[in-house]
Write an enzyme that holds these catalytic residues in place. Structure first.
Site, PDB file in Angstrom:
ATOM      1  N   ARG A  15      41.389   9.155  55.241  1.00  0.00           N
ATOM      2  CA  ARG A  15      42.708   8.725  54.791  1.00  0.00           C
ATOM      3  C   ARG A  15      42.744   8.708  53.261  1.00  0.00           C
ATOM      4  NH1 ARG A  15      42.957   3.230  58.183  1.00  0.00           N
ATOM      5  NH2 ARG A  15      40.737   3.398  57.782  1.00  0.00           N
ATOM      6  N   LYS A  74      40.089   2.054  51.647  1.00  0.00           N
ATOM      7  CA  LYS A  74      38.946   1.188  51.960  1.00  0.00           C
ATOM      8  C   LYS A  74      38.426   0.490  50.704  1.00  0.00           C
ATOM      9  CE  LYS A  74      37.549   0.858  55.579  1.00  0.00           C
ATOM     10  NZ  LYS A  74      38.073  -0.056  56.645  1.00  0.00           N
ATOM     11  N   TYR A  93      42.470  -2.131  51.449  1.00  0.00           N
ATOM     12  CA  TYR A  93      41.821  -3.030  52.404  1.00  0.00           C
ATOM     13  C   TYR A  93      40.520  -3.506  51.765  1.00  0.00           C
ATOM     14  CZ  TYR A  93      44.823  -1.492  56.292  1.00  0.00           C
ATOM     15  OH  TYR A  93      45.890  -1.237  57.113  1.00  0.00           O
ATOM     16  N   HIS A  95      38.611  -6.789  53.210  1.00  0.00           N
ATOM     17  CA  HIS A  95      37.789  -7.529  54.200  1.00  0.00           C
ATOM     18  C   HIS A  95      36.622  -8.241  53.516  1.00  0.00           C
ATOM     19  CE1 HIS A  95      40.055  -5.995  57.608  1.00  0.00           C
ATOM     20  NE2 HIS A  95      39.987  -4.790  57.075  1.00  0.00           N
ATOM     21  N   GLU A 117      45.035  -6.501  54.046  1.00  0.00           N
ATOM     22  CA  GLU A 117      44.991  -7.294  55.284  1.00  0.00           C
ATOM     23  C   GLU A 117      45.416  -8.734  55.077  1.00  0.00           C
ATOM     24  OE1 GLU A 117      42.312  -6.106  53.741  1.00  0.00           O
ATOM     25  OE2 GLU A 117      40.834  -7.701  53.492  1.00  0.00           O
ATOM     26  N   VAL A 179      48.014  -4.215  69.614  1.00  0.00           N
ATOM     27  CA  VAL A 179      47.144  -3.179  70.194  1.00  0.00           C
ATOM     28  C   VAL A 179      47.416  -3.034  71.691  1.00  0.00           C
ATOM     29  CG1 VAL A 179      44.741  -2.621  70.784  1.00  0.00           C
ATOM     30  CG2 VAL A 179      45.300  -3.408  68.472  1.00  0.00           C
ATOM     31  N   LEU A 240      42.723 -11.077  70.077  1.00  0.00           N
ATOM     32  CA  LEU A 240      42.465 -11.560  68.706  1.00  0.00           C
ATOM     33  C   LEU A 240      42.769 -13.047  68.665  1.00  0.00           C
ATOM     34  CD1 LEU A 240      41.867 -11.090  65.674  1.00  0.00           C
ATOM     35  CD2 LEU A 240      44.288 -10.645  65.361  1.00  0.00           C
ATOM     36  N   VAL A 267      38.758  -2.298  71.421  1.00  0.00           N
ATOM     37  CA  VAL A 267      39.368  -2.170  70.094  1.00  0.00           C
ATOM     38  C   VAL A 267      39.032  -3.392  69.237  1.00  0.00           C
ATOM     39  CG1 VAL A 267      41.539  -1.729  68.867  1.00  0.00           C
ATOM     40  CG2 VAL A 267      41.243  -0.871  71.189  1.00  0.00           C
ATOM     41  N   ASP A 270      35.956  -4.859  65.948  1.00  0.00           N
ATOM     42  CA  ASP A 270      35.870  -5.251  64.532  1.00  0.00           C
ATOM     43  C   ASP A 270      35.797  -6.765  64.363  1.00  0.00           C
ATOM     44  OD1 ASP A 270      38.487  -5.624  65.349  1.00  0.00           O
ATOM     45  OD2 ASP A 270      39.366  -4.973  63.470  1.00  0.00           O
ATOM     46  N   VAL A 298      34.331   1.999  68.323  1.00  0.00           N
ATOM     47  CA  VAL A 298      34.485   2.417  66.917  1.00  0.00           C
ATOM     48  C   VAL A 298      35.399   1.419  66.183  1.00  0.00           C
ATOM     49  CG1 VAL A 298      35.335   4.239  65.391  1.00  0.00           C
ATOM     50  CG2 VAL A 298      34.115   4.838  67.500  1.00  0.00           C
ATOM     51  N   ASN A 300      36.802   1.594  63.188  1.00  0.00           N
ATOM     52  CA  ASN A 300      37.891   2.150  62.359  1.00  0.00           C
ATOM     53  C   ASN A 300      38.522   3.344  63.072  1.00  0.00           C
ATOM     54  OD1 ASN A 300      35.535   3.658  61.980  1.00  0.00           O
ATOM     55  ND2 ASN A 300      36.209   4.419  59.983  1.00  0.00           N
TER      56      ASN A 300
HETATM   57  N1  LIG Z   1      38.934  -0.806  66.188  1.00  0.00           N
HETATM   58  C1  LIG Z   1      39.941  -0.541  65.378  1.00  0.00           C
HETATM   59  O1  LIG Z   1      40.017   0.523  64.770  1.00  0.00           O
HETATM   60  C2  LIG Z   1      41.036  -1.532  65.213  1.00  0.00           C
HETATM   61  C3  LIG Z   1      42.250  -1.158  64.607  1.00  0.00           C
HETATM   62  C4  LIG Z   1      43.284  -2.106  64.549  1.00  0.00           C
HETATM   63  C5  LIG Z   1      43.077  -3.390  65.060  1.00  0.00           C
HETATM   64  N2  LIG Z   1      41.858  -3.712  65.621  1.00  0.00           N
HETATM   65  C6  LIG Z   1      41.592  -5.035  66.202  1.00  0.00           C
HETATM   66  O2  LIG Z   1      42.197  -5.161  67.476  1.00  0.00           O
HETATM   67  C7  LIG Z   1      42.304  -6.555  67.785  1.00  0.00           C
HETATM   68  C8  LIG Z   1      43.696  -6.857  68.290  1.00  0.00           C
HETATM   69  O3  LIG Z   1      44.612  -6.702  67.215  1.00  0.00           O
HETATM   70  P1  LIG Z   1      46.190  -6.979  67.397  1.00  0.00           P
HETATM   71  O4  LIG Z   1      46.841  -6.491  66.149  1.00  0.00           O
HETATM   72  O5  LIG Z   1      46.664  -6.464  68.702  1.00  0.00           O
HETATM   73  O6  LIG Z   1      46.222  -8.585  67.432  1.00  0.00           O
HETATM   74  P2  LIG Z   1      47.426  -9.480  67.970  1.00  0.00           P
HETATM   75  O7  LIG Z   1      47.262 -10.811  67.335  1.00  0.00           O
HETATM   76  O8  LIG Z   1      48.721  -8.765  67.839  1.00  0.00           O
HETATM   77  O9  LIG Z   1      47.132  -9.611  69.562  1.00  0.00           O
HETATM   78  C9  LIG Z   1      46.036 -10.295  70.089  1.00  0.00           C
HETATM   79  C10 LIG Z   1      46.430 -10.849  71.445  1.00  0.00           C
HETATM   80  O10 LIG Z   1      45.245 -11.400  72.048  1.00  0.00           O
HETATM   81  C11 LIG Z   1      45.686 -12.480  72.844  1.00  0.00           C
HETATM   82  N3  LIG Z   1      44.571 -13.315  73.259  1.00  0.00           N
HETATM   83  C12 LIG Z   1      43.888 -14.249  72.554  1.00  0.00           C
HETATM   84  N4  LIG Z   1      42.922 -14.795  73.331  1.00  0.00           N
HETATM   85  C13 LIG Z   1      43.003 -14.180  74.538  1.00  0.00           C
HETATM   86  C14 LIG Z   1      42.288 -14.300  75.761  1.00  0.00           C
HETATM   87  N5  LIG Z   1      41.301 -15.220  75.923  1.00  0.00           N
HETATM   88  N6  LIG Z   1      42.638 -13.498  76.804  1.00  0.00           N
HETATM   89  C15 LIG Z   1      43.628 -12.596  76.667  1.00  0.00           C
HETATM   90  N7  LIG Z   1      44.354 -12.450  75.541  1.00  0.00           N
HETATM   91  C16 LIG Z   1      44.041 -13.231  74.489  1.00  0.00           C
HETATM   92  C17 LIG Z   1      46.694 -13.179  71.939  1.00  0.00           C
HETATM   93  O11 LIG Z   1      47.526 -14.083  72.677  1.00  0.00           O
HETATM   94  C18 LIG Z   1      47.464 -11.981  71.383  1.00  0.00           C
HETATM   95  O12 LIG Z   1      48.607 -11.673  72.165  1.00  0.00           O
HETATM   96  C19 LIG Z   1      41.921  -7.269  66.478  1.00  0.00           C
HETATM   97  O13 LIG Z   1      40.578  -7.674  66.541  1.00  0.00           O
HETATM   98  C20 LIG Z   1      42.119  -6.214  65.439  1.00  0.00           C
HETATM   99  O14 LIG Z   1      41.357  -6.460  64.259  1.00  0.00           O
HETATM  100  C21 LIG Z   1      40.857  -2.814  65.688  1.00  0.00           C
END
Ligand SMILES: NC(=O)c1ccc[n+]([C@@H]2O[C@H](COP(=O)([O-])OP(=O)(O)OC[C@H]3O[C@@H](n4cnc5c(N)ncnc54)[C@H](O)[C@@H]3O)[C@@H](O)[C@H]2O)c1
Length: 364
Positions: A15, A74, A93, A95, A117, A179, A240, A267, A270, A298, A300
């Site tokens: 990116r 980054k 970003y 972190h 973030e 997500v 999350l 997902v 992270d 992964v 990212n």
């Molecule tokens: N791997 C990647 O490349 C990447 C990219 C973007 C985001 N992420 C990560 O994905 C994760 C989700 O992000 P998001 O933006 O959707 O967050 P978000 O806050 O929009 O959604 C998280 C959801 O999890 C729910 N939750 C919490 N505890 C729970 C449980 N015990 N059981 C079921 N659901 C539960 C919450 O109520 C919420 O609706 C984060 O850790 C974020 O950092 C990873």
């Protein structure tokens, strides 16, 4: 203002901080933008694409970094530390909670470091510069999951959409936030049988208005999780709990009960991941098999689609970049959301969440 756009140095990071269309908006307002040569290549933007919109292409990262405002994707790597300058604004970003060394360096060198973030606004879209990457990761989770379900990729050979006469694959999504919602959108579009589990009942109600009866919505407790995960072809981790490690919702014993060749895409890796057997992987080696189940972790994921991800990120970052370019540090007062994004300023660690992680770095 003079704005620098260095090429990203991180492994497999394609990116770029500003797309050509963002550069055009800035040059049309009278700002000068200095783009390191080939900075956009990985995302599909050539030096000429930038030249046409008024950017000045510079031969080295040193020249790109030597500006009042530097826009990146980054965090700076150790090899870039000596390029940061006192009085400069860095927008990217960061972190920092996971990177003590960088935090110390930002304090030492005297930059104003604003982290995407932590830019925070009131209302539903609370972290506006994180949301676009969650949308992309959610959509990709099903795309990758479908690929790893293919027999040749180690999967059980299930077509998520099924065919007339053969039942569809089953996608189970833990967490119905950004997500989870985007994963469900793609899985429903493919014709899969989709379940979302969440602890937030208001969110479940919202998802019902969005998907109607096309998605099964369940309260997230251990009984529902066990019943759903055992039957999943594709399990997506999307939970999350803000500021915390993700809770382990799927213990090792439950993974062992999944169908051989089923796929887990966590997902939430992270934030530590919500599946006990999952550890972080990379774009170079994205999957491994444990208990017969394909694991993908992964951290990212949007890096896989830099053309889309760069533009999606820019759609959200550009208004803030414009404010910084037009008003300099005053923009932090004019727009409190941007002000909340400041992590380090005037040799001080100022962001409350990062202060909690490194109390010894907070100056009195
Ligand atoms: N791997 C990647 O490349 C990447 C990219 C973007 C985001 N992420 C990560 O994905 C994760 C989700 O992000 P998001 O933006 O959707 O967050 P978000 O806050 O929009 O959604 C998280 C959801 O999890 C729910 N939750 C919490 N505890 C729970 C449980 N015990 N059981 C079921 N659901 C539960 C919450 O109520 C919420 O609706 C984060 O850790 C974020 O950092 C990873």
């Amino acid at each position: 203002m003079e704005i620098g756009v260095p090429k990203e140095s991180k492994d497999q990071e394609f990116r770029v901080g500003l797309s050509p269309s963002s550069v055009r908006v800035l040059t049309e307002s009278g700002h000068r933008v200095f783009v390191e040569t080939q900075a956009g290549n990985g995302a599909g933007f050539s030096d000429d694409d930038y030249r046409i919109v008024g950017a000045e292409i510079v031969p080295t990262q040193e020249v790109a970094w030597n500006r009042e405002l530097v826009v990146k994707v980054k965090e700076p790597l150790v090899s870039e530390y000596n390029l940061l300058q006192k009085g400069q604004i860095l927008f990217t970003y960061l972190h920092l909670a996971a990177d003590r060394k960088l935090t110390e360096h930002l304090i030492d060198c005297g930059v104003t470091a604003i982290a995407y973030e932590t830019v925070e606004q009131a209302g539903a879209n609370r972290l506006p510069l994180l949301t676009p990457m969650s949308i992309i990761a959610g959509r990709l989770s099903v795309q990758f999951g479908a690929r790893y379900l293919e027999r040749q990729q180690g999967g059980r050979g299930v077509l998520l959409g099924g065919v007339p006469g053969v039942k569809a694959g089953k996608v189970v999504i833990l967490g119905g936030g950004v997500v989870g919602t985007e994963a469900a959108r793609i899985a429903v579009g493919m014709g899969a049988h989709v379940q979302i589990l969440d602890v937030n009942v208001d969110r479940l109600s919202y998802l019902e208005t969005l998907f109607g009866s096309r998605v099964e919505l369940l309260y997230s407790n251990s009984a529902h999780i066990e019943a759903a995960v055992k039957e999943a072809d594709l399990l997506i981790g999307a939970v999350l709990v803000l500021g915390r490690r993700a809770p382990i919702l799927v213990p090792r014993e439950l993974v062992a009960k999944m169908h051989p060749g089923s796929v887990i895409v966590d997902v939430a890796v992270d934030q530590g991941g919500c599946v006990e057997t999952l550890h972080a992987t990379s774009h170079t080696n994205p999957v491994y098999i444990e208990s017969g189940v394909v694991h993908y972790g992964v951290p990212n994921m949007p890096g896989a689609v830099p053309w889309t991800a760069t533009q999606a990120l820019n759609n959200s970052t550009l208004p803030y970049v414009q404010q910084l370019a037009n008003s300099g540090l005053q923009a932090l007062e004019i727009n409190p959301s941007l002000g909340k994004g400041v992590n380090v300023q005037n040799h001080r660690l100022v962001h409350p969440a990062v202060q909690e992680v490194f109390p010894d770095l907070v100056s009195s």
